[in-house]
Design a protein around this motif. Structure first.
Motif, PDB file in Angstrom:
ATOM      1  N   TYR A 292       1.200  -1.390  -0.043  1.00  0.00           N
ATOM      2  CA  TYR A 292      -0.017  -0.178  -0.196  1.00  0.00           C
ATOM      3  C   TYR A 292       0.294   1.159  -0.247  1.00  0.00           C
ATOM      4  CZ  TYR A 292      -3.894  -2.516   1.092  1.00  0.00           C
ATOM      5  OH  TYR A 292      -5.404  -3.773   1.116  1.00  0.00           O
ATOM      6  N   HIS A 293       0.240   2.126  -0.837  1.00  0.00           N
ATOM      7  CA  HIS A 293       1.164   3.683  -0.575  1.00  0.00           C
ATOM      8  C   HIS A 293      -0.271   4.500   0.220  1.00  0.00           C
ATOM      9  CE1 HIS A 293       3.781   1.748  -2.887  1.00  0.00           C
ATOM     10  NE2 HIS A 293       2.611   1.346  -3.940  1.00  0.00           N
ATOM     11  N   GLU A 294       0.369   5.558   1.039  1.00  0.00           N
ATOM     12  CA  GLU A 294       0.100   6.458   1.563  1.00  0.00           C
ATOM     13  C   GLU A 294      -0.732   7.475   0.556  1.00  0.00           C
ATOM     14  OE1 GLU A 294      -1.339   6.631   4.074  1.00  0.00           O
ATOM     15  OE2 GLU A 294      -0.402   5.079   5.187  1.00  0.00           O
ATOM     16  N   LEU A 295      -2.130   7.800   0.802  1.00  0.00           N
ATOM     17  CA  LEU A 295      -2.384   9.558   0.159  1.00  0.00           C
ATOM     18  C   LEU A 295      -2.634   9.891   0.285  1.00  0.00           C
ATOM     19  CD1 LEU A 295      -4.706   6.824  -3.205  1.00  0.00           C
ATOM     20  CD2 LEU A 295      -2.345   7.572  -3.083  1.00  0.00           C
ATOM     21  N   ALA A 296      -2.404   9.838   1.731  1.00  0.00           N
ATOM     22  CA  ALA A 296      -3.095  11.643   2.570  1.00  0.00           C
ATOM     23  C   ALA A 296      -2.890  12.511   2.201  1.00  0.00           C
ATOM     24  CB  ALA A 296      -3.287  10.854   4.012  1.00  0.00           C
ATOM     25  N   TYR A 297      -1.394  12.397   2.325  1.00  0.00           N
ATOM     26  CA  TYR A 297      -0.415  14.266   2.459  1.00  0.00           C
ATOM     27  C   TYR A 297      -0.848  14.329   0.607  1.00  0.00           C
ATOM     28  CZ  TYR A 297       2.797  11.069   4.987  1.00  0.00           C
ATOM     29  OH  TYR A 297       3.167  10.354   5.784  1.00  0.00           O
ATOM     30  N   GLY A 298      -1.408  14.099   0.303  1.00  0.00           N
ATOM     31  CA  GLY A 298      -1.935  15.274  -0.965  1.00  0.00           C
ATOM     32  C   GLY A 298      -3.140  15.691  -0.825  1.00  0.00           C
ATOM     33  N   PHE A 299      -4.654  14.810  -0.361  1.00  0.00           N
ATOM     34  CA  PHE A 299      -5.363  15.413   0.555  1.00  0.00           C
ATOM     35  C   PHE A 299      -5.106  16.822   1.132  1.00  0.00           C
ATOM     36  CE2 PHE A 299      -6.252  11.279  -1.262  1.00  0.00           C
ATOM     37  CZ  PHE A 299      -8.170  11.608  -1.840  1.00  0.00           C
ATOM     38  N   ILE A 300      -3.770  16.336   1.877  1.00  0.00           N
ATOM     39  CA  ILE A 300      -3.856  17.248   3.086  1.00  0.00           C
ATOM     40  C   ILE A 300      -3.470  18.576   2.848  1.00  0.00           C
ATOM     41  CG2 ILE A 300      -1.855  18.043   4.533  1.00  0.00           C
ATOM     42  CD1 ILE A 300      -2.138  14.946   6.095  1.00  0.00           C
ATOM     43  N   LYS A 301      -2.479  18.298   1.516  1.00  0.00           N
ATOM     44  CA  LYS A 301      -1.805  19.527   0.839  1.00  0.00           C
ATOM     45  C   LYS A 301      -3.541  20.556   0.148  1.00  0.00           C
ATOM     46  CE  LYS A 301       2.405  17.587  -0.493  1.00  0.00           C
ATOM     47  NZ  LYS A 301       3.595  17.384  -1.532  1.00  0.00           N
ATOM     48  N   ALA A 302      -4.394  20.082  -0.649  1.00  0.00           N
ATOM     49  CA  ALA A 302      -5.167  20.239  -1.011  1.00  0.00           C
ATOM     50  C   ALA A 302      -5.484  21.372  -0.377  1.00  0.00           C
ATOM     51  CB  ALA A 302      -6.193  18.961  -2.161  1.00  0.00           C
ATOM     52  N   ALA A 303      -6.763  20.360   1.278  1.00  0.00           N
ATOM     53  CA  ALA A 303      -7.395  21.438   2.036  1.00  0.00           C
ATOM     54  C   ALA A 303      -7.069  22.218   2.078  1.00  0.00           C
ATOM     55  CB  ALA A 303      -7.498  20.010   3.189  1.00  0.00           C
ATOM     56  N   LEU A 304      -5.770  22.097   2.460  1.00  0.00           N
ATOM     57  CA  LEU A 304      -5.019  23.665   2.762  1.00  0.00           C
ATOM     58  C   LEU A 304      -5.227  24.552   1.658  1.00  0.00           C
ATOM     59  CD1 LEU A 304      -1.605  22.263   4.276  1.00  0.00           C
ATOM     60  CD2 LEU A 304      -3.718  23.048   6.077  1.00  0.00           C
ATOM     61  N   LEU A 305      -4.779  24.513   0.556  1.00  0.00           N
ATOM     62  CA  LEU A 305      -5.398  25.567  -0.520  1.00  0.00           C
ATOM     63  C   LEU A 305      -6.580  26.241  -0.486  1.00  0.00           C
ATOM     64  CD1 LEU A 305      -3.532  27.094  -3.013  1.00  0.00           C
ATOM     65  CD2 LEU A 305      -4.597  24.468  -4.060  1.00  0.00           C
ATOM     66  N   PHE A 306      -7.592  24.794  -0.291  1.00  0.00           N
ATOM     67  CA  PHE A 306      -8.927  25.426   0.126  1.00  0.00           C
ATOM     68  C   PHE A 306      -8.884  26.076   0.905  1.00  0.00           C
ATOM     69  CE2 PHE A 306      -9.641  21.543  -3.157  1.00  0.00           C
ATOM     70  CZ  PHE A 306     -10.818  22.577  -4.308  1.00  0.00           C
TER      71      PHE A 306
END
Length: 322
Positions: A292-306
């Motif tokens: 498995y590969h973690e995808l959470a970091y991309g969601f965190i970056k997008a969340a902070l931008l929004f």
């Protein structure tokens, strides 16, 4: 394959959406008529809601990140060549010496990281020691976690002063004792002499020998330790001669079938790891498993931008007219 490791966090999403729409319109100034605004040429607009919706999206993305989204691939009966290796790193205060640029510890971390990237089929672990020792990362094929942990290491991570070489070896041996790999290796990097810990280095080396674990020892640093010291707001440097017990490190390596290396500069240290990288490899076979590969970091970056864009639009750009 896609999954949420902590899926229960997703239950917060409908709660957040409910609270968002429930609070819309509350706390706004009420007018009996908008005719005055219309007469001045100002038209009713919904642009002011854009910021709030962006913030909502950002919060939802943060919740998704908390749920640990992961993508995985099925690996089936793949033969690999590799070793079980435990990197054992000295993090005592003397590793702050600036005879390496910027210091011994940072150079050791960088070179060790390069070594990790060249061993994709090996299980690697990380042990750090100063006055005592502990396992930072157990044996793993997830080298991303290992690299991130290695990057964050500082000399304050072990809250006991000294250099416990025997403890460092014994903890690494403990990590490897249940390994079923045909080849097991400890790479010990230190710049000092054993002056702490409850286990004698020779005893620890004997335990490694009994379990067929090779210990490659690396003495790092020039003949002079140079430590920065803050004095009256200014950085001064204190110099110390010696401190490295090469005889002990040589004995440990020879006793376990390994080898002792001396690195007086960054290039020498890199060359040492290159030599160790050429160790003979052994083959082992994995059963079916998912990687498995973690995808959470991309969601965190997008969340902070929004959220940041939403706050800017909501607070500073749009005029809100009810």
């Amino acid at each position: 394959m896609f999954r949420f490791l902590h899926w229960y966090w997703l239950l917060l999403i409908p709660v957040i959406i409910y609270i968002f729409f429930k609070t819309q319109g509350q706390g706004q100034l009420k007018f009996s008529s908008l005719q005055l605004f219309e007469d001045t040429g100002i038209k009713k607009t919904y642009k002011h809601k854009i910021g709030k919706y962006l913030i909502l999206i950002g919060l939802i993305l943060l919740v998704v990140a908390l749920a640990r989204p992961q993508s995985g691939e099925r690996l089936k009966n793949i033969k690999k060549e590799g070793l079980d290796i435990v990197l054992t790193l000295d993090v005592s205060e003397s590793m702050r010496s600036v005879d390496f640029d910027p210091n011994r510890l940072e150079v050791a971390k960088k070179v060790a990281n390069n070594f990790i990237t060249k061993r994709p089929t090996d299980r690697l672990g990380l042990v750090i020691f100063s006055g005592t020792a502990y396992t930072r990362i157990p044996l793993t094929l997830d080298h991303n976690i290992l690299e991130r942990s290695l990057e964050k290491i500082t000399t304050s991570d072990v809250n006991q002063e000294g250099t416990a070489i025997g403890m460092g070896i014994s903890i690494a041996v403990n990590r490897l004792k249940k390994s079923d790999a045909e080849s097991k290796v400890i790479i010990l990097l230190t710049d000092g002499e054993n002056n702490a810990g409850q286990i004698n280095p020779t005893t620890a080396a004997g335990l490694a020998q009994e379990m067929d674990i090779k210990v490659y020892t690396i003495g790092v640093g020039s003949n002079e330790t140079i430590l920065p010291v803050e004095v009256m707001g200014q950085t001064r440097y204190r110099k110390y001669e010696g401190g490295l017990d090469e005889e002990l490190l040589t004995d440990i390596a020879q006793q376990t079938g390994g080898k002792y290396f001396r690195a007086k500069d960054k290039d020498a240290l890199q060359e040492i790891f290159n030599k160790i990288n050429k160790l003979e490899k052994t083959e082992f076979k994995d059963n079916n498993y998912f990687q498995y590969h973690e995808l959470a970091y991309g969601f965190i970056k997008a969340a902070l931008l929004f959220i940041l864009v939403g706050i800017f639009l909501d607070r500073y750009l749009f005029l809100k007219i009810p």
